[in-house]
Design a protein around this motif. Sequence first.
Motif, PDB file in Angstrom:
ATOM      1  N   UNK A   1       0.845  -1.189   0.000  1.00  0.00           N
ATOM      2  CA  UNK A   1       0.000   0.000   0.000  1.00  0.00           C
ATOM      3  C   UNK A   1       0.888   1.250   0.000  1.00  0.00           C
ATOM      4  N   UNK A   2       0.439   2.269  -0.744  1.00  0.00           N
ATOM      5  CA  UNK A   2       1.236   3.502  -0.859  1.00  0.00           C
ATOM      6  C   UNK A   2       0.342   4.722  -0.681  1.00  0.00           C
ATOM      7  N   UNK A   3       0.945   5.890  -0.457  1.00  0.00           N
ATOM      8  CA  UNK A   3       0.206   7.147  -0.456  1.00  0.00           C
ATOM      9  C   UNK A   3      -0.373   7.344  -1.858  1.00  0.00           C
ATOM     10  N   UNK A   4      -1.617   7.796  -1.901  1.00  0.00           N
ATOM     11  CA  UNK A   4      -2.320   7.932  -3.165  1.00  0.00           C
ATOM     12  C   UNK A   4      -3.149   6.718  -3.520  1.00  0.00           C
ATOM     13  N   UNK A   5      -3.000   5.616  -2.785  1.00  0.00           N
ATOM     14  CA  UNK A   5      -3.799   4.411  -3.033  1.00  0.00           C
ATOM     15  C   UNK A   5      -5.244   4.637  -2.586  1.00  0.00           C
ATOM     16  N   UNK A   6      -6.163   4.123  -3.362  1.00  0.00           N
ATOM     17  CA  UNK A   6      -7.576   4.110  -2.989  1.00  0.00           C
ATOM     18  C   UNK A   6      -7.844   2.748  -2.345  1.00  0.00           C
ATOM     19  N   UNK A   7      -8.379   2.757  -1.136  1.00  0.00           N
ATOM     20  CA  UNK A   7      -8.493   1.517  -0.368  1.00  0.00           C
ATOM     21  C   UNK A   7      -9.874   1.388   0.269  1.00  0.00           C
ATOM     22  N   UNK A   8     -10.167   0.185   0.715  1.00  0.00           N
ATOM     23  CA  UNK A   8     -11.267  -0.052   1.660  1.00  0.00           C
ATOM     24  C   UNK A   8     -10.652  -0.688   2.893  1.00  0.00           C
ATOM     25  N   UNK A   9     -11.194  -0.361   4.069  1.00  0.00           N
ATOM     26  CA  UNK A   9     -10.673  -0.868   5.333  1.00  0.00           C
ATOM     27  C   UNK A   9     -11.680  -1.828   5.955  1.00  0.00           C
ATOM     28  N   UNK A  10     -11.222  -3.018   6.273  1.00  0.00           N
ATOM     29  CA  UNK A  10     -12.067  -4.054   6.862  1.00  0.00           C
ATOM     30  C   UNK A  10     -11.837  -4.118   8.365  1.00  0.00           C
ATOM     31  N   UNK A  11     -12.922  -3.972   9.157  1.00  0.00           N
ATOM     32  CA  UNK A  11     -12.826  -4.139  10.605  1.00  0.00           C
ATOM     33  C   UNK A  11     -12.619  -5.618  10.911  1.00  0.00           C
ATOM     34  N   UNK A  12     -11.636  -5.929  11.713  1.00  0.00           N
ATOM     35  CA  UNK A  12     -11.301  -7.317  11.992  1.00  0.00           C
ATOM     36  C   UNK A  12     -11.960  -7.843  13.261  1.00  0.00           C
ATOM     37  N   UNK A  13     -12.737  -7.008  13.927  1.00  0.00           N
ATOM     38  CA  UNK A  13     -13.482  -7.466  15.096  1.00  0.00           C
ATOM     39  C   UNK A  13     -14.572  -8.431  14.685  1.00  0.00           C
ATOM     40  N   UNK A  14     -15.187  -9.051  15.676  1.00  0.00           N
ATOM     41  CA  UNK A  14     -16.213 -10.054  15.422  1.00  0.00           C
ATOM     42  C   UNK A  14     -17.373  -9.444  14.631  1.00  0.00           C
ATOM     43  N   UNK A  15     -17.606 -10.004  13.461  1.00  0.00           N
ATOM     44  CA  UNK A  15     -18.701  -9.527  12.628  1.00  0.00           C
ATOM     45  C   UNK A  15     -18.435  -8.181  11.997  1.00  0.00           C
ATOM     46  N   UNK A  16     -17.171  -7.776  11.933  1.00  0.00           N
ATOM     47  CA  UNK A  16     -16.841  -6.452  11.422  1.00  0.00           C
ATOM     48  C   UNK A  16     -17.148  -6.283   9.949  1.00  0.00           C
TER      49      UNK A  16
ATOM     50  N   UNK B   1      -6.483  -1.179  24.544  1.00  0.00           N
ATOM     51  CA  UNK B   1      -5.483  -2.233  24.614  1.00  0.00           C
ATOM     52  C   UNK B   1      -5.133  -2.659  23.192  1.00  0.00           C
ATOM     53  N   UNK B   2      -3.851  -2.848  22.931  1.00  0.00           N
ATOM     54  CA  UNK B   2      -3.414  -3.236  21.590  1.00  0.00           C
ATOM     55  C   UNK B   2      -3.980  -4.584  21.169  1.00  0.00           C
ATOM     56  N   UNK B   3      -4.388  -5.418  22.123  1.00  0.00           N
ATOM     57  CA  UNK B   3      -4.943  -6.722  21.804  1.00  0.00           C
ATOM     58  C   UNK B   3      -6.443  -6.678  21.531  1.00  0.00           C
ATOM     59  N   UNK B   4      -7.057  -5.522  21.705  1.00  0.00           N
ATOM     60  CA  UNK B   4      -8.494  -5.394  21.481  1.00  0.00           C
ATOM     61  C   UNK B   4      -8.776  -5.482  19.986  1.00  0.00           C
ATOM     62  N   UNK B   5      -9.329  -6.613  19.561  1.00  0.00           N
ATOM     63  CA  UNK B   5      -9.522  -6.862  18.136  1.00  0.00           C
ATOM     64  C   UNK B   5     -10.491  -5.871  17.505  1.00  0.00           C
ATOM     65  N   UNK B   6     -11.269  -5.193  18.315  1.00  0.00           N
ATOM     66  CA  UNK B   6     -12.234  -4.228  17.784  1.00  0.00           C
ATOM     67  C   UNK B   6     -11.552  -2.961  17.263  1.00  0.00           C
ATOM     68  N   UNK B   7     -10.274  -2.816  17.546  1.00  0.00           N
ATOM     69  CA  UNK B   7      -9.513  -1.686  17.002  1.00  0.00           C
ATOM     70  C   UNK B   7      -8.574  -2.126  15.879  1.00  0.00           C
ATOM     71  N   UNK B   8      -8.704  -3.375  15.441  1.00  0.00           N
ATOM     72  CA  UNK B   8      -7.835  -3.903  14.396  1.00  0.00           C
ATOM     73  C   UNK B   8      -8.502  -3.760  13.023  1.00  0.00           C
ATOM     74  N   UNK B   9      -7.705  -3.394  12.038  1.00  0.00           N
ATOM     75  CA  UNK B   9      -8.199  -3.210  10.675  1.00  0.00           C
ATOM     76  C   UNK B   9      -7.192  -3.802   9.695  1.00  0.00           C
ATOM     77  N   UNK B  10      -7.676  -4.117   8.509  1.00  0.00           N
ATOM     78  CA  UNK B  10      -6.759  -4.472   7.424  1.00  0.00           C
ATOM     79  C   UNK B  10      -7.244  -3.844   6.127  1.00  0.00           C
ATOM     80  N   UNK B  11      -6.325  -3.607   5.226  1.00  0.00           N
ATOM     81  CA  UNK B  11      -6.676  -3.075   3.908  1.00  0.00           C
ATOM     82  C   UNK B  11      -7.249  -4.222   3.085  1.00  0.00           C
TER      83      UNK B  11
END
Length: 746
Positions: free
Chosen positions: A336-351, A511-521
């Motif tokens: 991923x780079x600056x200028x990329x058009x992305x969608x962000x997926x929430x990695x929490x349960x049912x995100x 908390x860094x382990x809180x999956x509700x704050x985790x995302x992926x491109x």
Amino acid sequence: MSDTKGIRRRVAKQPEPVPAVENVPLDDSGKTEKPIGGQVYEKPSEFDLGDILIQHRAHVTGLIYTALSLWTRFHRIGHSNKVVWDEAHFGKFGSHYLKREFYFDVHPPLGKMIVGFVGLLAGYDGSYEFKSGEEYPENVPFVAMRMMLALFGVGMVPLAWYTGIELGLSEWACHLFALMVLLDLGWLCISRFILLDSMLLFFTVLTVFCLTKFNNQQSRPFSFGWWTWLSMTGISIGCATSVKMIGLFVTSLVGLYTIEDLWNKFGDVQMPVRTQIKHWVARVYCLIVIPIIVFMASFKLHFLVLNESGPGDSQMSSLFQANLQGSELATYPIEVAFGSRITLKAMGFGGGLLHSHAHVYPEGSGQQQITCYHHKDNNNEFTILPRWDEPPIDESQPIRYLTHGDIIRLNHDMTTRNLHSHSVPAPITKLHHEVSCYGNSTIGDMHDYWVVEVLDDYILGGQAKVPRVRTLTTRLRFRHEVLGCYLFADNTNLPQWGWKQIEVSCMPDSDAKDIRTHWNVEGHWNQRLPPGDKSNFKTSFLRDFVALNVAMMNSNNALIPDPDKQDILASKPLDWPFLHLGLRMCGWGDDDVKYYLLGNPIVWWGGGISLIASFVTLVAYLMRMQRQYFVMGDVEWNHFLYVSKIAGFGWALHYIPFMVMGRVTYVHHYLPTLYFAVLMFVHMLDHFIFSSPRFNATARAITFGIVASAVIATFWWFKGIAFGIDGPIREHWGLSWRNTWNIYNQ
């Protein structure tokens, strides 16, 4: 010690012992077959059809009930050529299996795979959309599909007959049990369409039958028959749960039986410790390991068959989607780079996917809404831009890749506003900060800044091994530079003004382990970067299995009644035992074939009354026994308790959970519970009349005749609601025995 002289005892007269007969028929497990009516017949010395029929009359009767069940389930099964009720859902899911397109549903996959399989056997090609109320085209073999699925409903009746025998009920009680299962209109009606309920009912009834068979093998532990029926019980509860999650209710019944059984064995001081351990290991393997294997195997097969991209992709992880045939995710640029058009997926349960639209919050800042949304559309797309005080992206300059610690802006493509947070309480989670979209491509402030924090990468490993953010595989957090909070997505739904989508907020002190704050491109478009390769994206069955089950539970819990809408089909658990209302399964016009999901009143009311009577009876017996007034012998008392516990706990475990559920409920949810109410009804009649020494054979026959006649008469009177009502409903008088039944209402 109290004086036992003068204790009043009233023990039922024991029947005369039956003379031992050497040639007693054996069942398939090697156990002596239980004679019906207290008679055992010697094996005839030469072929005599009459003697054979008498000797095997239990099986002959079972075949007769099977034939009657075939007639009731198949009669006029194709009379309506329209998509009826939930055939619109489950027929469509069957089509997805035939087309191998991945879909999402709140139920486990076994039942829907069976729907797809019967469609394959019937010659269906999976091309029909199953729109509710629409006529089936000629190329859809809906009658054949209905008939094959109705076989599960057919199987309930002989299973009820044999279950009564295994429970030690009298012959009159066994007949009445099978007759009530045969002629209940609710079970009949639900079995005649392309639905999951007939499969759930069959596997629930099969579980009870296997449990009773196993119980009758307890005197021969670790024999072939003992292992067979213990294993079959585990397979049955695995199948029931793999059709619908409420199969866990009958699993709980088996669990309670097993706990009591092992506790009693634990109290047997003469049993060697080695044998105790063998019993525990056998129960763990057959009743825990085997059901889990069956449950997981249904999902494994589900993933193997549905290997192409379909309408349910967005409910799954990005990695899972990338491995589906036809999915574009595997072709997206990897880094991923600056200028990329992305969608962000929430990695929490049912995100879902980070989303915005041109609607504003009705309170708080009044700025543009930010939500999570499971469906893919252009409103999920954001562009990665540098800070306001940095130069804009120049495509003539080298590509600047996204790395850990970069500060970025996320600009919403459709509205050009920037992902933004400020010290305004979130609309639902008030302790969090509101997240909104603010400004445009040229207007903004420092509250648009988000710090990228890389956690790890599924392929590369920990943060130190991730030089650049990668599509699909890198786990990220987004920390607001000013507030220090983290972009957060739970399963909290916004009100109707937010289209019931998932609230997105900014969570302080996360908390860094809180999956509700985790995302992926997930989505990634950048013309300056090379396309990806599917070989770079691997997933695992266990991760996908857990993710799908969590998504199913979250979606099921989200099926709550909408206070702004009136659901005329919904009902409450208190409406069910005494048939407060039924359910219209189709259109109610004069030209429609009408089906009304309503039970046989005698069956349902009898079952409801028997539950009350059984409780009163048990309390009365316990009080009298406490006063040392014994009403029956130990054998009869233990049998009374055994059947009462199967029926009573089975009913309670299937019924009480619906009392505390928040989700919307319908009358068909009571159908598995009804089985145990009917069992309690025949058990009470058996205890007080059919097996009571107070009544002679004539009185028992008269009682059976009265009850059976009432069941048959009400079935015949209401048969149209299951077989289909033609013409104007007002022409069919006498169907509304209760004012709450909306049979005649328009």
